[in-house]
Design an enzyme around this catalytic site. Structure first.
Site, short mmCIF file in Angstrom:
data_model
loop_
_atom_site.label_atom_id
_atom_site.label_comp_id
_atom_site.label_asym_id
_atom_site.label_seq_id
_atom_site.Cartn_x
_atom_site.Cartn_y
_atom_site.Cartn_z
N HIS A 142 7.12 -2.27 -7.35
CA HIS A 142 7.26 -1.99 -5.91
C HIS A 142 8.18 -0.78 -5.74
CE1 HIS A 142 5.76 -5.88 -4.04
NE2 HIS A 142 5.73 -6.16 -5.34
N GLU A 198 11.86 -2.64 -8.01
CA GLU A 198 11.85 -1.69 -6.89
C GLU A 198 12.21 -0.33 -7.47
OE1 GLU A 198 10.96 -2.43 -3.85
OE2 GLU A 198 11.35 -4.57 -3.56
N ALA A 218 0.79 -1.23 0.00
CA ALA A 218 0.00 0.00 0.00
C ALA A 218 0.83 1.29 0.00
CB ALA A 218 -0.92 -0.04 1.22
N ARG A 219 1.91 1.29 0.75
CA ARG A 219 2.64 2.56 0.98
C ARG A 219 3.56 2.94 -0.17
NH1 ARG A 219 6.19 -0.17 5.78
NH2 ARG A 219 7.67 -1.34 4.51
N GLU A 220 3.72 2.04 -1.16
CA GLU A 220 4.70 2.27 -2.21
C GLU A 220 4.05 3.06 -3.34
OE1 GLU A 220 6.11 -1.77 -2.85
OE2 GLU A 220 6.81 -1.90 -0.78
O1 0X9 Z 1 9.85 -7.99 0.21
C1 0X9 Z 1 9.14 -7.78 -0.79
O2 0X9 Z 1 8.00 -8.20 -0.94
C2 0X9 Z 1 9.76 -6.96 -1.95
N1 0X9 Z 1 10.42 -5.79 -1.43
S1 0X9 Z 1 9.52 -4.58 -0.78
O3 0X9 Z 1 10.43 -3.63 -0.17
N2 0X9 Z 1 8.77 -3.82 -1.94
O4 0X9 Z 1 8.59 -5.13 0.15
C3 0X9 Z 1 10.77 -7.81 -2.68
C4 0X9 Z 1 10.20 -9.09 -3.26
C5 0X9 Z 1 11.22 -9.90 -4.01
N3 0X9 Z 1 10.66 -11.15 -4.46
C6 0X9 Z 1 10.58 -12.27 -3.71
N4 0X9 Z 1 11.19 -12.39 -2.59
N5 0X9 Z 1 9.90 -13.26 -4.21
ZN ZN Z 2 6.79 -3.78 -2.10
#
Ligand code: 0X9
Ligand code: ZN
Length: 430
Positions: free
Chosen positions: A308, A386, A182-184
């Site tokens: 993201h 990202e 949500a915050r992104e």
């Molecule tokens: O942690 C996450 O879900 C992602 N980063 S975030 O800072 N946007 O939360 C990265 C996800 C990478 N993909 C997987 N780990 N499958």
């Molecule tokens: Zn994310």
């Protein structure tokens, strides 16, 4: 009277971020794989919230609650991990961010070159209306789809864009989603901008002629709304039906809710944690919508990207354990092509993108992500991007609104280049 109203408004603004009083954020920079791993281990110990992931030799940003600050900093010092203060007074910074946004809104008020402006973050109502207008005004190539409502009853909307009504089965399908976290806030903007470039400002005709597109800007409408109205750092959905603690600690991390090694690593079984994976895989209607799209077009999707933020990274599977996918060479090639396309348009003082396997780039594994799930069911090229966050002297937690258009434009370059290469590699799979 006017003064009283203004005072009241100011008080409302300053009360809004009360929950973050006493919080601070820090830059942390691990210099060895051991330090990176140690940072991962500190997350549950100090209930840390990484706003930007650290990689070896590259600073991340971590949000720390008042009660954990002393212990966290002592541990960093003991472990020799470099850190410095990012924002000492998070609440104060959020209040300031709001003022910047309000001022920009007033100054920029009208004239902009887009039918939906990119000089500020847009509310879900504005984005919804934009999707409807685009579908109504360009019905020859655009279809609005709203298969389900979110947990709180908000329609989850996406657009299908096609010059052949999705009937030419030889065309590759490109699927891009945003806003699961949500915050992104820059994420949904990057997806609506792709819609803008395909429909309102089509400068690369081949992209509509030769491809079918599915563009879903906000997977998690309830969460997105909540970050605007209540809690700026909310990440999860807003469901309350996951277990007995549901009402106390609502929400599931959508990117831990997919059915691939679900709830095994980098995820929590505690509903009060930010990475709670849900009571079962696909417990969330929001992730089921994404699953439905992936399944429906599976034999034609050559490229899936989940947007993201933040950290300027192009990440690919496997994200749960860092093992190498059989498609690794292609994932790498297309990842590099996308990052080169960004480089061509990026501002020189923005951080360069890192490209690679997500565990190896971020340093922590996380299972139940949409990228891994898509890849596991047969999407050859599956990425998490990202988008950039921190900028220059501005210390806000989100990308300064003045850079939204820039980031959307450079990211569009990546999408276009990635789409073309994906078709070359995997078009006409059947
Ligand atoms: O942690 C996450 O879900 C992602 N980063 S975030 O800072 N946007 O939360 C990265 C996800 C990478 N993909 C997987 N780990 N499958
Ligand atoms: Zn994310």
């Amino acid at each position: 009277m006017k003064r009283i109203v203004l005072l009241f408004l100011a008080a409302a603004v300053f009360a809004k971020h009360e929950q973050y009083a006493g919080w601070s954020s820090y830059y942390v920079e691990p210099s060895t794989p051991e330090q990176l791993k140690m940072l991962g281990a500190l997350v549950p110990a100090f209930d840390l919230d990484f706003l930007a992931h650290a990689t070896i030799g590259r600073e991340g940003v971590v949000l720390v609650k008042p009660q954990y600050q002393a212990g966290f900093l002592q541990t960093l010092e003991k472990e020799g991990i470099t850190y410095r203060v990012h924002v000492a007074d998070v609440k104060g910074q959020l209040d300031f961010d709001d003022q910047v946004i309000e001022t920009r809104k007033r100054v920029a008020a009208a004239k902009h070159k887009y039918s939906m402006p990119y000089d500020n973050y847009q509310t879900i109502d504005v984005i919804d209306r934009y999707l409807e207008d685009i579908a109504n005004n360009h019905s020859d190539i655009v279809t609005l789809v709203s298969p389900n409502n979110s947990f709180e009853g908000h329609p989850i909307k996406y657009l299908k864009i096609s010059s052949s009504n999705f009937e030419d089965l030889s065309k590759p399908v490109i699927f891009i989603d945003g806003g699961i976290h949500a915050r992104e806030w820059i994420s949904p903007a990057s997806v609506t901008y792709a819609i803008h470039k395909l429909v309102e400002d089509l400068t690369e005709k081949d992209l509509v002629e030769n491809y079918d597109w599915v563009l879903l800007p906000i997977v998690n409408p309830d969460g997105y709304k909540y970050t605007f109205n209540k809690s700026r750092f909310w990440r999860k959905t807003r469901s309350t039906d996951q277990d007995a603690l549901g009402r106390l600690c609502p929400g599931v991390d959508g990117n831990r809710n997919y059915d691939f090694n679900w709830r095994t690593v980098g995820t929590s079984s505690n509903p009060c944690h930010d990475t709670f994976g849900g009571s079962r895989p696909f417990s969330e209607v929001e992730t089921r919508v994404v699953k439905g799209i992936l399944q429906e077009h599976l034999d034609r999707i050559t490229l899936y990207i989940s947007m993201h933020s933040y950290g300027s990274m192009i990440l690919y599977p496997w994200g749960h354990d860092g093992t190498v996918s059989p498609y690794e060479p292609d994932l790498k090639t297309v990842g590099n092509i996308m990052s080169d396309a960004i480089k061509k348009k990026a501002l020189s003082y923005f951080p360069a993108y890192a490209v690679g396997n997500s565990l190896r780039v971020i340093g922590y594994g996380a299972s139940g992500g949409s990228d891994d799930y898509a890849h596991s069911i047969g999407v050859p090229l599956s990425y998490t991007i990202e988008l950039p966050g921190l900028q220059g002297g501005y210390q806000g937690f989100h990308l300064d609104p003045q850079y939204i258009a820039q980031v959307c434009e450079e990211t569009w370059g990546a999408i276009a280049a990635g789409a073309r290469k994906s078709a070359e590699l995997f078009g006409k799979r059947k």
